[in-house]
Design an enzyme around this catalytic site. Structure first.
Site, PDB file in Angstrom:
ATOM      1  N   GLY A 167       8.283  -2.304  11.098  1.00  0.00           N
ATOM      2  CA  GLY A 167       7.697  -0.994  11.401  1.00  0.00           C
ATOM      3  C   GLY A 167       8.735  -0.009  11.911  1.00  0.00           C
TER       4      GLY A 167
ATOM      5  N   LYS B  78       0.787  -1.238   0.000  1.00  0.00           N
ATOM      6  CA  LYS B  78       0.000   0.000   0.000  1.00  0.00           C
ATOM      7  C   LYS B  78       0.816   1.284   0.000  1.00  0.00           C
ATOM      8  CE  LYS B  78      -3.982  -1.941   2.317  1.00  0.00           C
ATOM      9  NZ  LYS B  78      -3.815  -2.730   3.542  1.00  0.00           N
TER      10      LYS B  78
HETATM   11  N1  LIG Z   1       1.301  -6.414  -7.210  1.00  0.00           N
HETATM   12  C1  LIG Z   1       0.841  -6.794  -6.042  1.00  0.00           C
HETATM   13  N2  LIG Z   1      -0.451  -7.033  -5.840  1.00  0.00           N
HETATM   14  C2  LIG Z   1      -0.917  -7.420  -4.648  1.00  0.00           C
HETATM   15  N3  LIG Z   1      -0.152  -7.610  -3.560  1.00  0.00           N
HETATM   16  C3  LIG Z   1       1.159  -7.369  -3.695  1.00  0.00           C
HETATM   17  C4  LIG Z   1       1.717  -6.961  -4.922  1.00  0.00           C
HETATM   18  N4  LIG Z   1       3.034  -6.815  -4.737  1.00  0.00           N
HETATM   19  C5  LIG Z   1       3.292  -7.139  -3.466  1.00  0.00           C
HETATM   20  N5  LIG Z   1       2.172  -7.479  -2.810  1.00  0.00           N
HETATM   21  C6  LIG Z   1       2.031  -7.943  -1.435  1.00  0.00           C
HETATM   22  O1  LIG Z   1       2.455  -6.963  -0.546  1.00  0.00           O
HETATM   23  C7  LIG Z   1       2.732  -7.603   0.685  1.00  0.00           C
HETATM   24  C8  LIG Z   1       3.781  -6.847   1.420  1.00  0.00           C
HETATM   25  O2  LIG Z   1       3.322  -5.564   1.645  1.00  0.00           O
HETATM   26  P1  LIG Z   1       3.688  -4.794   2.957  1.00  0.00           P
HETATM   27  O3  LIG Z   1       3.376  -3.376   2.675  1.00  0.00           O
HETATM   28  O4  LIG Z   1       3.092  -5.474   4.124  1.00  0.00           O
HETATM   29  O5  LIG Z   1       5.252  -5.105   2.933  1.00  0.00           O
HETATM   30  P2  LIG Z   1       6.413  -4.514   3.687  1.00  0.00           P
HETATM   31  O6  LIG Z   1       6.644  -3.149   3.236  1.00  0.00           O
HETATM   32  O7  LIG Z   1       7.557  -5.447   3.569  1.00  0.00           O
HETATM   33  O8  LIG Z   1       5.848  -4.420   5.146  1.00  0.00           O
HETATM   34  P3  LIG Z   1       6.475  -4.816   6.504  1.00  0.00           P
HETATM   35  O9  LIG Z   1       7.886  -4.337   6.470  1.00  0.00           O
HETATM   36  O10 LIG Z   1       5.602  -4.094   7.494  1.00  0.00           O
HETATM   37  O11 LIG Z   1       6.342  -6.305   6.559  1.00  0.00           O
HETATM   38  C9  LIG Z   1       3.173  -8.995   0.356  1.00  0.00           C
HETATM   39  O12 LIG Z   1       2.381  -9.902   1.075  1.00  0.00           O
HETATM   40  C10 LIG Z   1       2.947  -9.114  -1.140  1.00  0.00           C
HETATM   41  O13 LIG Z   1       2.309 -10.305  -1.517  1.00  0.00           O
HETATM   42  O1  LIG Z   2       7.326  -7.373  14.547  1.00  0.00           O
HETATM   43  C1  LIG Z   2       7.529  -6.176  14.768  1.00  0.00           C
HETATM   44  O2  LIG Z   2       7.571  -5.322  13.860  1.00  0.00           O
HETATM   45  C2  LIG Z   2       7.853  -5.749  16.159  1.00  0.00           C
HETATM   46  O3  LIG Z   2       8.085  -6.837  16.984  1.00  0.00           O
HETATM   47  C3  LIG Z   2       6.755  -4.860  16.721  1.00  0.00           C
HETATM   48  O4  LIG Z   2       5.562  -5.559  16.798  1.00  0.00           O
HETATM   49  P1  LIG Z   2       4.174  -4.761  16.828  1.00  0.00           P
HETATM   50  O5  LIG Z   2       3.959  -4.206  15.450  1.00  0.00           O
HETATM   51  O6  LIG Z   2       3.142  -5.756  17.242  1.00  0.00           O
HETATM   52  O7  LIG Z   2       4.334  -3.642  17.839  1.00  0.00           O
END
Ligand SMILES: Nc1ncnc2c1ncn2[C@@H]1O[C@H](COP(=O)(O)OP(=O)(O)OP(=O)(O)O)[C@@H](O)[C@H]1O
Ligand SMILES: O=C(O)[C@H](O)COP(=O)(O)O
Length: 394
Positions: free
Chosen positions: A374, A197
């Site tokens: 996060g 997102k």
């Molecule tokens: N084109 C796409 N369409 C739908 N979902 C997608 C697409 N590309 C990636 N994703 C999904 O996005 C998810 C990861 O998004 P998210 O924003 O949670 O990742 P992140 O930035 O690594 O977050 P965090 O670090 O909090 O885990 C994955 O589960 C993946 O399957």
């Molecule tokens: O997995 C994480 O990103 C940390 O352990 C923090 O967990 P929380 O998002 O439940 O606070």
């Protein structure tokens, strides 16, 4: 880092309350990835060697202030005992008389793990009474839980007001690596932002646009940008209310002279499934009833090229639905490029990107994989992390 660390305090014979982030993924009671436990070992071993009585505290999951049997830390204590080659005592509570009793029996170099601190409502409320109850257990507070440093909770922030409070080695390393990237990066500096997102990445994109030379966009969030350019995106992920923002990011990039890279081709599928029908199409040819689930081969090559020419790359968020093999190639290509680019310092911003690098067996080839999802995001947004702010200044 301008904060005191374990090196700046004498811990011999002292009771040390050490907050770690043992929030590890579990399946049916078994730990599926112990990276976060391993990452805390240098601090734990150091404290043991220095003759401290090591009292470890962590959260696991989100039990919301109640005891949830599956979220007890027993499996974590067993794994930690194996890794340390020494028995780790585990208490069924995180403070109180029974815990004090167990601590009174500790010898120098012993390790004890408290129960999940989120079983108590005061933890997430940062209740001073709970913080005091934690502080009563120890003489010194060490925070090595970078992954939870963006939370102002009783065991991450509150307790630091009642004891000498210093950082552990993991906390120190995370802050130094990410801090250097943001304040004094080697150039060309490239950020790769993916994931699901736009909403979750607004702050990061905003902050990084002031710092990077190249900004690469991928993953589900890319399609709001593609839409902002006026292309059909079919059933791909879209955040309608973020289209204007996406436009403004692209304009800002132009103003700042930041090279803004977007997918030029994508893998589209006729449904959200590993065995869906798929094809590669140009970015302006996404069929109206298909969805884009990965970046295409031309985009992979383009992104690889940018990575290869960079001195520093920070990566947060997968390029596609990497959990399904059919849509993992884009994320894999980025990970592989980072692994091959030996002159490029690669920083993986935790969460899903770290899981992806691990899945592809390329973790060893990265320079730094953050243990915080996060937390690293908030750090990259330029925010102060309460768990760090609360520690004693040097
Ligand atoms: N084109 C796409 N369409 C739908 N979902 C997608 C697409 N590309 C990636 N994703 C999904 O996005 C998810 C990861 O998004 P998210 O924003 O949670 O990742 P992140 O930035 O690594 O977050 P965090 O670090 O909090 O885990 C994955 O589960 C993946 O399957
Ligand atoms: O997995 C994480 O990103 C940390 O352990 C923090 O967990 P929380 O998002 O439940 O606070």
């Amino acid at each position: 880092m301008n904060k005191k660390t374990v090196r700046d305090v004498d811990v011999k014979g002292k009771r040390v309350f050490c907050r770690v982030d043992f929030n590890v993924p579990m399946e049916n009671g078994a730990i599926t990835d112990d990276t976060r436990i391993r990452a805390a070992l240098p601090t734990i071993r150091y404290l043991m060697e220095q003759g401290a009585k090591v009292i470890l505290a962590s959260h696991l999951g989100r039990p919301k202030g109640k005891v949830v049997e599956e979220l007890r830390l027993n499996a974590v204590a067993r794994r930690l005992s194996e890794l340390l080659g020494k028995h780790v005592t585990k208490t069924d509570e995180a403070y109180g008389d029974a815990v004090k009793e167990a601590i009174s029996k500790m010898n120098e170099g012993d390790v004890l793990l408290l129960e999940n601190v989120r079983f108590y409502p005061g933890e997430e409320k940062n209740d001073p009474e709970l913080a005091k109850a934690f502080a009563e257990l120890a003489d010194i507070y060490v925070n090595d839980a970078f992954g939870a440093a963006h939370r102002a909770h009783a065991s991450t922030e509150g307790i630091a007001h009642y004891l000498p409070a210093v950082a552990g080695f993991l906390m120190e390393k995370e802050i130094e690596v990410l801090g250097k990237a943001l304040s004094n990066p080697d150039r060309p500096f490239t950020a790769i932002i993916g994931g699901a997102k736009v909403k979750d990445k607004i702050g990061v994109i905003e902050n990084l646009l002031n710092k990077v030379d190249n900004l690469i966009i991928g993953g589900g969030l890319a399609y709001t940008f593609v839409k902002a350019l006026g292309h059909e995106i079919g059933k791909s992920l879209l955040e309608e209310d973020k289209i204007e923002l996406a436009k403004s990011f692209m304009e800002k990039a132009k103003e700042k002279g930041v090279n803004f890279y977007m997918p030029v081709d994508v893998v589209v599928a006729d449904r959200f499934a590993n065995d869906a029908n798929t094809k590669v199409v140009a970015i302006d040819e996404i069929p109206s009833d298909w969805e884009a689930l990965d970046i295409g081969p031309k985009t992979r090559e383009l992104y690889r090229d940018v990575i290869m020419k960079s001195k520093l790359v920070v990566w947060n968020g997968p390029m596609g639905v990497f959990e399904m093999d059919a849509f993992a190639e884009g994320t894999k290509a980025v990970a592989q490029a980072l692994a091959d680019a030996v002159d490029t310092y690669s920083v993986i911003g935790g969460g899903d990107s770290a899981a992806a690098v691990e899945k592809f067996g390329l973790a060893e080839k990265m320079d730094h994989i953050s243990t915080g999802g996060g937390a690293s995001l908030e750090f990259m947004e330029g925010k102060q992390l309460p768990g760090v702010v609360a520690l004693n200044d040097k």
